[in-house]
Design a protein around this motif. Structure first.
Motif, PDB file in Angstrom:
ATOM      1  N   ARG A   1      41.933  39.281  33.127  1.00  0.00           N
ATOM      2  CA  ARG A   1      42.653  38.005  33.186  1.00  0.00           C
ATOM      3  C   ARG A   1      42.926  37.493  31.779  1.00  0.00           C
ATOM      4  NH1 ARG A   1      39.604  33.652  36.070  1.00  0.00           N
ATOM      5  NH2 ARG A   1      41.578  32.552  35.757  1.00  0.00           N
TER       6      ARG A   1
ATOM      7  N   GLU B   1      40.366  36.987  41.089  1.00  0.00           N
ATOM      8  CA  GLU B   1      39.757  35.711  41.465  1.00  0.00           C
ATOM      9  C   GLU B   1      39.610  35.744  42.986  1.00  0.00           C
ATOM     10  OE1 GLU B   1      41.157  32.171  38.755  1.00  0.00           O
ATOM     11  OE2 GLU B   1      42.927  33.145  39.562  1.00  0.00           O
TER      12      GLU B   1
ATOM     13  N   ARG C   1      36.442  37.629  44.547  1.00  0.00           N
ATOM     14  CA  ARG C   1      36.749  38.254  43.255  1.00  0.00           C
ATOM     15  C   ARG C   1      36.072  39.625  43.165  1.00  0.00           C
ATOM     16  NH1 ARG C   1      33.937  35.173  38.489  1.00  0.00           N
ATOM     17  NH2 ARG C   1      32.173  36.097  39.562  1.00  0.00           N
TER      18      ARG C   1
END
Ligand code: FE2
Length: 278
Positions: free
Chosen positions: A32, A169, A223
Motif C-alpha cells: 500500500r 485492507e 486483510r
C-alpha cells in the motif's frame, strides 16, 4: 507467502477460492505504501484517464497501459471542467497495468514462487502474469465494478485466465468487497472486449444469457486474504460509500501454453512474465 490450503476441487466447483492469511500485515502495508508513493510522485495535471467499469477510457492512456504503470481516476473525483475536486491520493481509482514488471516491490511480490505453484496446482502448465493493478476503492466515491468475466478482457485459446485478488485492507459490504456468483463460471462467456484499432476497443456480445443477479453473494474477507477467481466467474463490486478505503492488488495470470489472442485490448511487446523458479 505461505499457501497451504489450495483446494482445486472447491475452485473447480465454485469458480473461486478464498485463502485467508496469504499475505502478512507488514507486506500489505508495504505494498500500500509503495502504491501511495507512486501516486504521490505523479503530476495530477498530466493524467489522461478516467476509469469506470463498462465505460473504459477508450483512448491511448488506457489502451497503451499494458506495459506501463498509469494512474486512472475515479469519475466521481473530476468536476465538469475535468479538474480534480480532491487530492490525487483520494481521487485515484487504480494504477495499472504492469506493476508486476516495472515496480521492483510489486515484481518481487507478484512473481513469488508460491504463487506460481498455486497457479500450477489450479491447473496451469506455464503460468505467466499478463496484467496487474492496484485498486484503491476510495472512501465515499469508490466506483461500482459491474458484474463481468475476466476472460472477456484477457482471452486465450483455450481460455485460461486466472485472477489473483489480494485484500490489502479488510474488504466488507460497506466498503465495496468483491461479489461473485458461485459456480457461475460454468455458464458461457457473455462478452468480449476486443481491440478495434491502435487506441480503441469495443464490447462484442458472445452470448445473451443474462447473469443471475439473484445469485450474487458478497465475499467479505480480512486483510491479507487472497481470492482466486476463475476467468469465467461473474464478479464485481459495489460502490464504496463508507469512510474506509478498500485497497486491493490484483493480477491476472494466463497459461503460456495457450494462444494469446492478438485482438485482446492489452498489448505487450514482451512475453508475459513467468514466476520465479523454485
Ligand atoms: Fe475482474
Amino acid at each position: 507467502m505461505l499457501l497451504t490450503r489450495v483446494d482445486r476441487t472447491a475452485f473447480e466447483r465454485d469458480g473461486f477460492l478464498v485463502i485467508e492469511g496469504a499475505v502478512d500485515a507488514a507486506t500489505c502495508a508495504r505494498l500500500r505504501g509503495r502504491a501511495e508513493a507512486r501516486v504521490a510522485a505523479e503530476d495530477p495535471t498530466s493524467l489522461g484517464g478516467i476509469f469506470a467499469s463498462g465505460e473504459r477510457a477508450n483512448d491511448a492512456w488506457f489502451m497503451e497501459s499494458g506495459e506501463a504503470i498509469r494512474c486512472f481516476l475515479e469519475a466521481g473525483a473530476v468536476d465538469a471542467e475535468g479538474r480534480l475536486d480532491r487530492p490525487l491520493a483520494r481521487a485515484v481509482n487504480k494504477l495499472g497495468h504492469a506493476l508486476h514488471e516495472l515496480d521492483p516491490d510489486f515484481e518481487a511480490f507478484s512473481r513469488d514462487v508460491h504463487l506460481g505453484n498455486l497457479a500450477r496446482s489450479l491447473g496451469m502448465q506455464d503460468p505467466r502474469i499478463v496484467q496487474s493493478m492496484m485498486i484503491f476503492k476510495q472512501p465515499a466515491i469508490g466506483g461500482e465494478v459491474r458484474l463481468h468475466q475476466d476472460a472477456s478482457f484477457l482471452l486465450t485459446e483455450p481460455s485460461t485466465v486466472l485472477g489473483l485478488w489480494f485484500a490489502l485492507e479488510d474488504a466488507t459490504v460497506e466498503n465495496g468487497c468483491l461479489q461473485v456468483i458461485p459456480a457461475g463460471h460454468r455458464g458461457p462467456l457473455r462478452q468480449r472486449f476486443a481491440r478495434t484499432g491502435a487506441t480503441s476497443a469495443d464490447y462484442r456480445e458472445l452470448d445473451a444469457t443474462p447473469f443471475d443477479h439473484a445469485a450474487v453473494v458478497p465475499l467479505e474477507v480480512p486483510r491479507g486474504t487472497l481470492v482466486c477467481l476463475h476467468g469465467h466467474l461473474p464478479h464485481g463490486s459495489a460502490p464504496n460509500h463508507s469512510a474506509a478505503s478498500r485497497h486491493a492488488y490484483a493480477m491476472h495470470v494466463i497459461d503460456g501454453q495457450a494462444r494469446w489472442l492478438e485482438d485482446n485490448w492489452l498489448r505487450r511487446s514482451r512475453p508475459a512474465v513467468p514466476f520465479y523458479a523454485s
